[in-house]
Design a protein around this motif. Structure first.
Motif: not given
Length: 267
Positions: A244-254
């Protein structure tokens, strides 16, 4: 703010001619045929090597037996149809797992003519991420969750003085459920990123939902794991929290790329 004309081009076949409704149906038919044929091939391969596959799935039980010499690692059947239940579970669900990358490729081929150039660029990464997350979840379950569940079960049986006589259909059902179930659960970061890409949710909302997601992940862990012990459930919930934390980081770039694309002037 300028808007992009991101509508897809008219759908054309391989000869460059516009495709009609019947052409779409024909493409759909061949997509289904190729998917079913691929699934059938892998089911047949697993059936041919059934003994080896069954031994692989029995691996966690055999490893556990080394630490518990009193454990009877032999599985039993309790009805004439139990063995058929095992075969069906192993062949069908194993075939589903192995054919998944190919089915996703066929589906991507089918929908790609209707996508915009921007959408086509994310089809392959999404398909690869889907397979990678599913396999990662399945492997994590096989290597850590299944052995942990077996260990807890055996220790409780030993504590209460029960004899371990496990039926083959129940054992393989547990292993398949854990492996495929956790593989499916590991797909949730991809869902989050797609929702951010589509603008349905944003990163600040994901950050505010951390406490809620902790509760949700432990509920999911309680559903996926066959044992009610807190240790096994924590082993499932912790990787989900990390994802979930990784997805938040990737979602920030997206999200940044999405906003930048919307602000670009139309040429």
């Amino acid at each position: 703010m300028p808007e992009h004309d991101d509508t897809p081009d008219p759908v054309e076949n391989s000869e460059g001619k516009p495709m009609g409704f019947l052409d779409h149906l024909e493409d759909l038919r061949w997509t289904l045929v190729k998917s079913v044929a691929t699934f059938g091939i892998f089911v047949a391969l697993i059936a041919y090597f059934l003994k080896d596959v069954a031994l692989l799935l029995k691996g966690p039980l055999l490893d556990a037996a080394e630490n518990y010499p009193e454990l009877n690692a032999g599985l039993i059947t309790t009805s004439p149809i139990s063995v058929f239940t095992v075969i069906i579970q192993v062949c069908l669900l194993g075939g589903l797992l192995m054919s998944l990358p190919f089915v996703l490729f066929f589906v991507g081929q089918f929908v790609s003519p209707a996508l915009t150039a921007k959408e086509k660029r994310i089809v392959l990464p999404v398909a690869m991420a889907t397979v990678l997350l599913f396999v990662s979840g399945a492997a994590f379950s096989y290597m850590f969750i299944v052995p942990s569940a077996l260990k807890v079960s055996m220790e409780l049986n030993e504590l209460l003085g029960f004899q371990n006589l496990w039926s083959a259909d129940r054992y393989y059902s547990m292993v398949v459920w854990l492996v495929l179930g956790l593989g499916a659960v590991f797909e949730f970061p991809l869902v989050i990123i797609i929702l951010v890409y589509l603008g349905i949710v944003d990163v600040p909302k994901l950050r505010r939902s951390r406490k809620i997601m902790v509760v949700v992940f432990f509920i999911v862990a309680a559903i996926v794991t066959p044992t009610p012990d807190f240790i096994t459930q924590t082993l499932v919930a912790l990787p989900l929290l990390v994802l979930y934390e990784i997805s938040i980081i990737v979602a920030g770039f997206v999200e940044k790329r999405r906003v930048a694309a919307l602000e670009e002037p139309v040429e």
